[in-house]
Motif scaffolding. Structure first.
Motif, PDB file in Angstrom:
ATOM      1  N   ASN A 159      82.267  65.630  36.989  1.00 27.55           N
ATOM      2  CA  ASN A 159      83.222  64.979  35.773  1.00 27.55           C
ATOM      3  C   ASN A 159      83.391  63.538  36.145  1.00 27.55           C
ATOM      4  O   ASN A 159      83.777  62.984  37.074  1.00 27.55           O
ATOM      5  CB  ASN A 159      84.407  65.769  36.235  1.00 27.55           C
ATOM      6  CG  ASN A 159      85.402  65.534  35.131  1.00 27.55           C
ATOM      7  OD1 ASN A 159      85.195  64.275  34.594  1.00 27.55           O
ATOM      8  ND2 ASN A 159      86.584  66.113  34.760  1.00 27.55           N
TER       9      ASN A 159
ATOM     10  N   CYS B 229      86.725  62.071  37.332  1.00 26.80           N
ATOM     11  CA  CYS B 229      87.285  61.833  38.629  1.00 26.80           C
ATOM     12  C   CYS B 229      86.396  62.298  39.738  1.00 26.80           C
ATOM     13  O   CYS B 229      86.675  62.130  40.939  1.00 26.80           O
ATOM     14  CB  CYS B 229      88.312  63.510  38.554  1.00 26.80           C
ATOM     15  SG  CYS B 229      87.201  64.589  38.320  1.00 26.80           S
TER      16      CYS B 229
ATOM     17  N   ASP C 231      84.885  65.061  40.684  1.00 21.07           N
ATOM     18  CA  ASP C 231      84.847  66.295  41.100  1.00 21.07           C
ATOM     19  C   ASP C 231      83.304  66.964  40.547  1.00 21.07           C
ATOM     20  O   ASP C 231      82.846  66.460  39.564  1.00 21.07           O
ATOM     21  CB  ASP C 231      85.687  67.324  40.529  1.00 21.07           C
ATOM     22  CG  ASP C 231      87.330  66.715  40.904  1.00 21.07           C
ATOM     23  OD1 ASP C 231      87.325  65.987  41.796  1.00 21.07           O
ATOM     24  OD2 ASP C 231      88.068  67.130  40.483  1.00 21.07           O
TER      25      ASP C 231
ATOM     26  N   CYS D 132      89.179  69.945  41.510  1.00 24.86           N
ATOM     27  CA  CYS D 132      90.410  70.502  41.152  1.00 24.86           C
ATOM     28  C   CYS D 132      90.461  72.096  40.974  1.00 24.86           C
ATOM     29  O   CYS D 132      89.259  72.900  41.015  1.00 24.86           O
ATOM     30  CB  CYS D 132      91.045  69.953  39.744  1.00 24.86           C
ATOM     31  SG  CYS D 132      90.247  70.629  38.377  1.00 24.86           S
TER      32      CYS D 132
ATOM     33  N   SER E 140      88.460  73.513  38.156  1.00 23.04           N
ATOM     34  CA  SER E 140      86.906  73.342  37.966  1.00 23.04           C
ATOM     35  C   SER E 140      86.295  74.583  38.958  1.00 23.04           C
ATOM     36  O   SER E 140      85.279  75.182  38.768  1.00 23.04           O
ATOM     37  CB  SER E 140      86.649  71.798  38.292  1.00 23.04           C
ATOM     38  OG  SER E 140      86.883  71.503  39.700  1.00 23.04           O
TER      39      SER E 140
ATOM     40  N   CYS F  24      87.578  70.042  33.110  1.00 20.19           N
ATOM     41  CA  CYS F  24      87.732  70.679  34.150  1.00 20.19           C
ATOM     42  C   CYS F  24      86.960  72.055  34.322  1.00 20.19           C
ATOM     43  O   CYS F  24      85.996  72.453  34.920  1.00 20.19           O
ATOM     44  CB  CYS F  24      88.857  70.823  34.931  1.00 20.19           C
ATOM     45  SG  CYS F  24      90.055  69.417  35.034  1.00 20.19           S
TER      46      CYS F  24
HETATM   47 FE1  FES Z   1      88.271  66.852  38.135  1.00 21.89          FE
HETATM   48 FE2  FES Z   1      89.243  68.663  37.366  1.00 21.89          FE
HETATM   49  S1  FES Z   1      90.478  66.838  37.867  1.00 21.89           S
HETATM   50  S2  FES Z   1      87.429  68.518  37.169  1.00 21.89           S
END
Ligand code: FES
Length: 127
Positions: A33, A36, A38, A61, A64, A106
């Motif tokens: 993502n 962020c 992630d 998070c 996800s 997410c």
């Molecule tokens: Fe990064 Fe959810 S805050 S994928």
């Protein structure tokens, strides 16, 4: 986290199913993502057009990572055509949670990665 997540999401986040690498995977994809950083990394094995094994690794998070864990359970053993038809609606249903646009990103991260993995497998197969 202040939000109230359903118990099953917490459970998948704390005890992710199908977590880890498949050493001899046919396809491995990583997607993140951009907002962020992630990510999820998927490992898949296929038997013809069927997903015979799937696992994941990732960092991010709760939504996800729980979504990745649940998705691996949902699609294992399924035909790729069926999996490619999965939508946002199916992901929402799987999580048991209505999500706003940011959280939806997410939740969709694993499915987006999975679609890429299947497309890459299908194009490899047709070569
Ligand atoms: Fe990064 Fe959810 S805050 S994928």
């Amino acid at each position: 986290m202040s939000e109230d997540f359903p118990r099953c999401i917490l459970d998948h986040y704390k005890r992710p199913r199908n977590y880890g690498e498949i050493k001899d995977a046919d396809i491995t994809v990583k997607d993140s993502n951009r907002l962020c950083g992630d990510y999820v990394e998927l490992y898949l094995k296929f038997d013809g057009n069927r997903i015979s094994a799937i696992s994941f690794k990732g960092q991010g998070c709760m939504i996800s990572q729980a979504s990745a864990s649940m998705l691996t359970e949902l699609v294992k053993g399924k035909e790729v055509e069926e999996v490619l038809k999965l939508t946002k609606h199916d992901v929402t249903k799987m999580l048991g949670l209505e999500l706003g646009p940011v959280r939806m990103k997410c939740a969709m991260l694993p499915l987006v990665a999975l679609r890429k993995a299947i497309e890459s497998y299908l194009s490899k197969k047709s070569r």
